[in-house]
Write a protein that holds these residues in place. Structure first.
Motif, PDB file in Angstrom:
ATOM      1  N   PHE A   5       0.852  -1.197   0.000  1.00 10.36           N
ATOM      2  CA  PHE A   5       0.000   0.000   0.000  1.00 10.36           C
ATOM      3  C   PHE A   5       0.883   1.241   0.000  1.00 10.36           C
ATOM      4  O   PHE A   5       1.959   1.259   0.614  1.00 10.36           O
ATOM      5  CB  PHE A   5      -0.915   0.020   1.226  1.00 10.36           C
ATOM      6  N   ALA A   6       0.418   2.281  -0.700  1.00  7.63           N
ATOM      7  CA  ALA A   6       1.091   3.583  -0.713  1.00  7.63           C
ATOM      8  C   ALA A   6       0.018   4.670  -0.685  1.00  7.63           C
ATOM      9  O   ALA A   6      -1.101   4.461  -1.148  1.00  7.63           O
ATOM     10  CB  ALA A   6       1.969   3.736  -1.952  1.00  7.63           C
ATOM     11  N   HIS A   7       0.389   5.830  -0.161  1.00 10.00           N
ATOM     12  CA  HIS A   7      -0.593   6.904   0.030  1.00 10.00           C
ATOM     13  C   HIS A   7      -0.878   7.717  -1.235  1.00 10.00           C
ATOM     14  O   HIS A   7      -1.903   8.411  -1.292  1.00 10.00           O
ATOM     15  CB  HIS A   7      -0.101   7.872   1.109  1.00 10.00           C
ATOM     16  N   ASP A   8       0.003   7.671  -2.226  1.00  7.96           N
ATOM     17  CA  ASP A   8      -0.038   8.634  -3.332  1.00  7.96           C
ATOM     18  C   ASP A   8      -1.457   8.924  -3.836  1.00  7.96           C
ATOM     19  O   ASP A   8      -1.994  10.021  -3.647  1.00  7.96           O
ATOM     20  CB  ASP A   8       0.825   8.127  -4.500  1.00  7.96           C
ATOM     21  N   TYR A   9      -2.045   7.975  -4.538  1.00 10.10           N
ATOM     22  CA  TYR A   9      -3.326   8.207  -5.215  1.00 10.10           C
ATOM     23  C   TYR A   9      -4.495   8.087  -4.246  1.00 10.10           C
ATOM     24  O   TYR A   9      -5.534   8.710  -4.451  1.00 10.10           O
ATOM     25  CB  TYR A   9      -3.456   7.243  -6.395  1.00 10.10           C
ATOM     26  N   HIS A  10      -4.300   7.331  -3.183  1.00  9.78           N
ATOM     27  CA  HIS A  10      -5.309   7.253  -2.121  1.00  9.78           C
ATOM     28  C   HIS A  10      -5.542   8.639  -1.529  1.00  9.78           C
ATOM     29  O   HIS A  10      -6.673   9.112  -1.425  1.00  9.78           O
ATOM     30  CB  HIS A  10      -4.845   6.264  -1.047  1.00  9.78           C
ATOM     31  N   TRP A  11      -4.451   9.321  -1.158  1.00 13.81           N
ATOM     32  CA  TRP A  11      -4.609  10.639  -0.536  1.00 13.81           C
ATOM     33  C   TRP A  11      -5.188  11.648  -1.525  1.00 13.81           C
ATOM     34  O   TRP A  11      -6.092  12.422  -1.185  1.00 13.81           O
ATOM     35  CB  TRP A  11      -3.271  11.147  -0.003  1.00 13.81           C
ATOM     36  N   THR A  12      -4.681  11.655  -2.757  1.00 12.41           N
ATOM     37  CA  THR A  12      -5.141  12.638  -3.738  1.00 12.41           C
ATOM     38  C   THR A  12      -6.615  12.451  -4.055  1.00 12.41           C
ATOM     39  O   THR A  12      -7.371  13.434  -4.174  1.00 12.41           O
ATOM     40  CB  THR A  12      -4.306  12.535  -5.035  1.00 12.41           C
ATOM     41  N   ALA A  13      -7.060  11.202  -4.199  1.00 12.52           N
ATOM     42  CA  ALA A  13      -8.469  10.937  -4.476  1.00 12.52           C
ATOM     43  C   ALA A  13      -9.343  11.484  -3.356  1.00 12.52           C
ATOM     44  O   ALA A  13     -10.357  12.169  -3.612  1.00 12.52           O
ATOM     45  CB  ALA A  13      -8.697   9.439  -4.661  1.00 12.52           C
ATOM     46  N   HIS A  14      -8.975  11.216  -2.119  1.00 13.95           N
ATOM     47  CA  HIS A  14      -9.776  11.699  -0.992  1.00 13.95           C
ATOM     48  C   HIS A  14      -9.740  13.219  -0.902  1.00 13.95           C
ATOM     49  O   HIS A  14     -10.746  13.843  -0.534  1.00 13.95           O
ATOM     50  CB  HIS A  14      -9.282  11.062   0.301  1.00 13.95           C
ATOM     51  N   ALA A  15      -8.607  13.840  -1.216  1.00 20.07           N
ATOM     52  CA  ALA A  15      -8.510  15.298  -1.156  1.00 20.07           C
ATOM     53  C   ALA A  15      -9.436  15.959  -2.165  1.00 20.07           C
ATOM     54  O   ALA A  15      -9.888  17.086  -1.952  1.00 20.07           O
ATOM     55  CB  ALA A  15      -7.068  15.733  -1.405  1.00 20.07           C
ATOM     56  N   ARG A  56     -13.844   8.476  -3.771  1.00 23.60           N
ATOM     57  CA  ARG A  56     -13.627   7.270  -2.986  1.00 23.60           C
ATOM     58  C   ARG A  56     -12.473   6.471  -3.596  1.00 23.60           C
ATOM     59  O   ARG A  56     -12.359   6.355  -4.807  1.00 23.60           O
ATOM     60  CB  ARG A  56     -14.891   6.428  -2.956  1.00 23.60           C
ATOM     61  N   HIS A  57     -11.599   5.948  -2.731  1.00 22.13           N
ATOM     62  CA  HIS A  57     -10.456   5.154  -3.173  1.00 22.13           C
ATOM     63  C   HIS A  57     -10.573   3.743  -2.621  1.00 22.13           C
ATOM     64  O   HIS A  57     -10.928   3.540  -1.457  1.00 22.13           O
ATOM     65  CB  HIS A  57      -9.147   5.791  -2.685  1.00 22.13           C
ATOM     66  N   PHE A  58     -10.274   2.740  -3.466  1.00 22.92           N
ATOM     67  CA  PHE A  58     -10.260   1.346  -3.057  1.00 22.92           C
ATOM     68  C   PHE A  58      -8.895   0.753  -3.370  1.00 22.92           C
ATOM     69  O   PHE A  58      -8.371   0.931  -4.476  1.00 22.92           O
ATOM     70  CB  PHE A  58     -11.327   0.535  -3.796  1.00 22.92           C
ATOM     71  N   ALA A  59      -8.323   0.061  -2.396  1.00 22.31           N
ATOM     72  CA  ALA A  59      -7.086  -0.692  -2.610  1.00 22.31           C
ATOM     73  C   ALA A  59      -7.454  -2.159  -2.792  1.00 22.31           C
ATOM     74  O   ALA A  59      -8.125  -2.746  -1.931  1.00 22.31           O
ATOM     75  CB  ALA A  59      -6.145  -0.525  -1.428  1.00 22.31           C
ATOM     76  N   ILE A  60      -7.039  -2.745  -3.912  1.00 22.33           N
ATOM     77  CA  ILE A  60      -7.366  -4.142  -4.225  1.00 22.33           C
ATOM     78  C   ILE A  60      -6.162  -5.020  -3.944  1.00 22.33           C
ATOM     79  O   ILE A  60      -5.057  -4.768  -4.454  1.00 22.33           O
ATOM     80  CB  ILE A  60      -7.795  -4.296  -5.702  1.00 22.33           C
ATOM     81  N   TRP A  61      -6.369  -6.060  -3.121  1.00 29.24           N
ATOM     82  CA  TRP A  61      -5.362  -7.108  -2.908  1.00 29.24           C
ATOM     83  C   TRP A  61      -5.935  -8.410  -3.468  1.00 29.24           C
ATOM     84  O   TRP A  61      -6.642  -9.145  -2.758  1.00 29.24           O
ATOM     85  CB  TRP A  61      -5.065  -7.294  -1.430  1.00 29.24           C
ATOM     86  N   ASN A  62      -5.710  -8.648  -4.730  1.00 29.02           N
ATOM     87  CA  ASN A  62      -6.198  -9.857  -5.400  1.00 29.02           C
ATOM     88  C   ASN A  62      -7.716  -9.964  -5.275  1.00 29.02           C
ATOM     89  O   ASN A  62      -8.442  -9.338  -6.037  1.00 29.02           O
ATOM     90  CB  ASN A  62      -5.489 -11.105  -4.872  1.00 29.02           C
ATOM     91  N   ASP A  63      -8.230 -10.701  -4.279  1.00 26.82           N
ATOM     92  CA  ASP A  63      -9.675 -10.911  -4.168  1.00 26.82           C
ATOM     93  C   ASP A  63     -10.296 -10.176  -2.987  1.00 26.82           C
ATOM     94  O   ASP A  63     -11.435 -10.449  -2.602  1.00 26.82           O
ATOM     95  CB  ASP A  63      -9.988 -12.408  -4.055  1.00 26.82           C
ATOM     96  N   THR A  64      -9.583  -9.241  -2.369  1.00 22.88           N
ATOM     97  CA  THR A  64     -10.136  -8.437  -1.278  1.00 22.88           C
ATOM     98  C   THR A  64      -9.899  -6.963  -1.570  1.00 22.88           C
ATOM     99  O   THR A  64      -9.040  -6.596  -2.379  1.00 22.88           O
ATOM    100  CB  THR A  64      -9.484  -8.790   0.067  1.00 22.88           C
ATOM    101  N   TYR A  65     -10.682  -6.116  -0.895  1.00 18.80           N
ATOM    102  CA  TYR A  65     -10.486  -4.681  -1.081  1.00 18.80           C
ATOM    103  C   TYR A  65     -10.506  -3.976   0.269  1.00 18.80           C
ATOM    104  O   TYR A  65     -11.056  -4.475   1.255  1.00 18.80           O
ATOM    105  CB  TYR A  65     -11.561  -4.085  -2.014  1.00 18.80           C
ATOM    106  N   HIS A  66      -9.886  -2.792   0.279  1.00 13.92           N
ATOM    107  CA  HIS A  66      -9.822  -1.966   1.485  1.00 13.92           C
ATOM    108  C   HIS A  66     -10.174  -0.537   1.100  1.00 13.92           C
ATOM    109  O   HIS A  66      -9.730  -0.038   0.060  1.00 13.92           O
ATOM    110  CB  HIS A  66      -8.417  -1.993   2.096  1.00 13.92           C
ATOM    111  N   ASN A  78     -10.915   1.828   6.681  1.00 13.43           N
ATOM    112  CA  ASN A  78     -10.121   0.622   6.970  1.00 13.43           C
ATOM    113  C   ASN A  78      -8.972   0.449   5.987  1.00 13.43           C
ATOM    114  O   ASN A  78      -8.720  -0.643   5.491  1.00 13.43           O
ATOM    115  CB  ASN A  78     -11.031  -0.609   6.941  1.00 13.43           C
ATOM    116  N   GLU A  79      -8.264   1.538   5.700  1.00 11.76           N
ATOM    117  CA  GLU A  79      -7.124   1.441   4.790  1.00 11.76           C
ATOM    118  C   GLU A  79      -5.963   0.712   5.480  1.00 11.76           C
ATOM    119  O   GLU A  79      -5.783   0.816   6.695  1.00 11.76           O
ATOM    120  CB  GLU A  79      -6.630   2.827   4.365  1.00 11.76           C
ATOM    121  N   PRO A  80      -5.165  -0.009   4.693  1.00  7.91           N
ATOM    122  CA  PRO A  80      -3.999  -0.684   5.275  1.00  7.91           C
ATOM    123  C   PRO A  80      -2.871   0.296   5.559  1.00  7.91           C
ATOM    124  O   PRO A  80      -2.913   1.469   5.141  1.00  7.91           O
ATOM    125  CB  PRO A  80      -3.599  -1.683   4.187  1.00  7.91           C
ATOM    126  N   GLN A  81      -1.869  -0.158   6.246  1.00 10.50           N
ATOM    127  CA  GLN A  81      -0.680   0.640   6.510  1.00 10.50           C
ATOM    128  C   GLN A  81       0.218   0.656   5.274  1.00 10.50           C
ATOM    129  O   GLN A  81       0.220  -0.282   4.476  1.00 10.50           O
ATOM    130  CB  GLN A  81       0.094   0.065   7.697  1.00 10.50           C
TER     131      GLN A  81
END
Length: 578
Positions: free
Chosen positions: A514-524, A528-538, A542-545
């Protein structure tokens, strides 16, 4: 009627000469006693100063009695200049700890004083707004490479280390962190009398001060090319933060009826003090494209130009001289990382700027629109496309006022503000680059997206950015509702997306990464931002570290297409609201 010329006689010539002689006599002998009360002399002096306050933002205190401090003011001379008197580096001057009660909020821009004349006065420095790494100054000076704050109340200013640094490239080592701490060669305080002694004209000489004013509004960027030559870090981080802070400092408004306009004053020049001509440009060319399109009249100065200004004020054989900047937004990456939001939470320098202004209530929802629309218009995008976000918001707001609208959760167009034909899914493919999906997963994802879009009547774009012109890329981004792809530079185009009630960025990571780059910019921006880990999302909250596991940068990133489809369908249907 046109008169006829008459031949002058000898008598006429004699009278003309006699009159001229009389006028010369009167001017020479009676001139010093003539009353000049009709002349206008404008002399402006500003002495209110910034003071941080835990409960209020953009606060000033009233002028106080002059305060004298006795720190050293020796100049420094860069290597390109003939040697002058030696100068020992010194730490920034200490400040008094006493604080006076805040008395005056920032005034609206139309109430600010006009440009001052530094010919016979040296106006004191004031701060319009400050956050770590971001400071809007009025009347700041530069001489021999040092920025000078002229004030009778240095204790009312923020710590210099929260404003500036030495401008060195950043490395995560104790030695480098220490080397980036500012000294008196980078920024220091002067009392008005000390400034007068350095740059003022001799008393009684009737000469002007040795200060040359740079009028208008200037962005001074005190960071090297280390991050500036990257599309994301320049446009979605530095420019993003600079524009947010500039808008907020002036409490600018953006009218939804014409979101291309802002009430903030124009920016006249940008100075990249530690980056050369190529140091702020990225390889694909988007940095200069966006910057020139957003600010077509802006002048750009780079390291070589800043060095010219340093050399011009550093001659050991001439009296001390200085440049005066009327209004300057001074930004510094290292100083921003000393702030709690950037340094401990987001690692994004723009976060200090946007969060400061948002908490102060100085950012409107459409604050980014004037930049976005200027770039899209330059790229040939039609105005009706530029308006997608504003119109979608308006439709949803209108639907919410309908009878019975609050009884059930909004779905369909009532949730998104978009017709099915207006929903655009854009997949940024990185299969030709390092860091990409497993080839079978990439192929399966495209098939799943095609089936989904066909079922709902949505538009799908599968984009390889390197094969498209800038205008083609902007045209797609300007219509995109959901942008997805593996973590990478192509997702920076999210800053050109319309912000609708369902605008979404889906970022595919190697599992556990996980990295903050596009997550932070989208929220700013309100997406809404979603991080996909294969078959799960965050997603929030509940964002990951932040994590860069082995495989993060690799070519075997997995993705389970049904998970991506589920996220998109639920989001467009009105689930996962912000």
């Amino acid at each position: 009627m046109v008169g006829l010329a008459r031949t002058r006689t000898l008598r006429d010539v004699a009278l003309i000469l006699l009159g001229a002689a009389a006028m010369h006599f009167t001017t020479s002998f009676l001139g010093p006693f003539t009353d000049h009360s009709s002349s206008i002399i404008v002399k402006t002096h500003v002495s209110s100063e910034y003071i941080p306050d835990a409960e209020q933002h953009n606060i000033f205190v009233a002028p106080a009695q002059q305060e004298v401090h006795d720190h050293a003011h020796a100049e420094h001379v860069p290597a390109v200049v003939p040697p002058a008197a030696p100068k020992q580096p010194a730490p920034p001057p200490s400040r008094e700890n006493n604080r006076e009660p805040a008395q005056e909020l920032i005034t609206a821009p139309m109430d600010l004083l006009p440009s001052v004349d530094t010919s016979y006065s040296i106006p004191e420095t004031t701060i319009l707004s400050h956050a770590p790494g971001w400071t809007v100054f009025r009347n700041i000076y530069m001489s021999n490479g040092t920025m000078y704050i002229v004030t009778s109340r240095p204790s009312s200013f923020p710590d210099i280390r929260m404003i500036t640094s030495t401008g060195l490239a950043a490395e995560n080592t104790p030695e480098n962190i220490a080397a980036r701490e500012p000294t008196a060669e980078d920024m220091m305080f002067l009392t008005p009398q000390e400034a007068q002694d350095l740059w003022g004209a001799d008393v009684g000489s009737h000469e002007k001060n040795r200060i040359w004013s740079v009028p208008g509004n200037t962005f001074i960027v005190n960071e090297p090319s280390q991050f500036l030559d990257h599309y994301y870090h320049f446009c979605a981080e530095w420019l993003f933060g600079a524009w947010a802070f500039w808008q907020g400092a002036w409490k600018a408004t953006v009218d939804p009826a014409d979101a291309s306009l802002t009430s903030a004053p124009p920016v006249h020049r940008a100075i990249f003090a530690n980056a050369g001509a190529h140091g702020w440009r990225d390889r694909p060319g988007f940095n200069s494209y966006v910057f020139r399109a957003a600010f077509p009249a802006l002048t750009v100065e780079v390291l070589e130009d800043w060095t010219d200004r340093i050399v011009a004020t550093a001659s050991p054989d001439a009296p001390r001289r200085a440049w005066h900047f009327d209004v300057a937004l001074f930004s510094d990456r290292s100083a921003a990382f000393r702030g709690p939001i950037c340094g401990s939470q987001t690692q994004r320098i723009a976060a200090e700027a946007t969060e400061h202004m948002r908490r102060a209530g100085n950012l409107t929802k459409l604050w980014w629109e004037p930049v976005r629309r200027a770039v899209l218009r330059f790229g040939g995008v039609e105005e009706r496309i530029q308006d997608i976000g504003v119109k979608a918001d308006g439709f949803v707001a209108g639907s919410a006022q309908m009878p019975g609208a609050g009884e059930v959760a909004a779905t369909g167009r009532a949730a998104s503000g978009l017709r099915d034909s207006e929903v655009v899914i854009t997949y940024i493919s990185r299969q030709a680059s390092r860091r990409h999906l497993l080839d079978p997963d990439h192929a399966a994802l495209i098939v799943a997206l095609e089936d989904m879009c066909k079922q709902h009547g949505w538009e799908l774009n599968v984009v390889q950015a390197e094969k498209l012109s800038k205008e083609q890329q902007l045209s797609i981004a300007a219509r995109t509702t959901v942008m997805l792809g593996v973590h990478g530079n192509g997702l920076t185009h999210l800053i050109m997306m319309p912000v609708t009630p369902v605008s979404t960025v889906i970022e595919i990571f190697y599992p556990q990464g996980f990295a903050h780059d596009y997550h932070w910019t989208a929220h700013a921006l309100g997406m809404r931002h979603f991080a996909i880990w294969n078959d799960t999302y965050h997603t929030f909250p509940n964002e990951p570290q932040v994590n860069y596991p082995e495989g993060f940068q690799g070519t075997e990133i997995p993705v389970y297409p049904p998970t991506v489809v589920k996220v998109i369908e639920e989001r467009i249907a009105g689930l996962h609201p912000l």
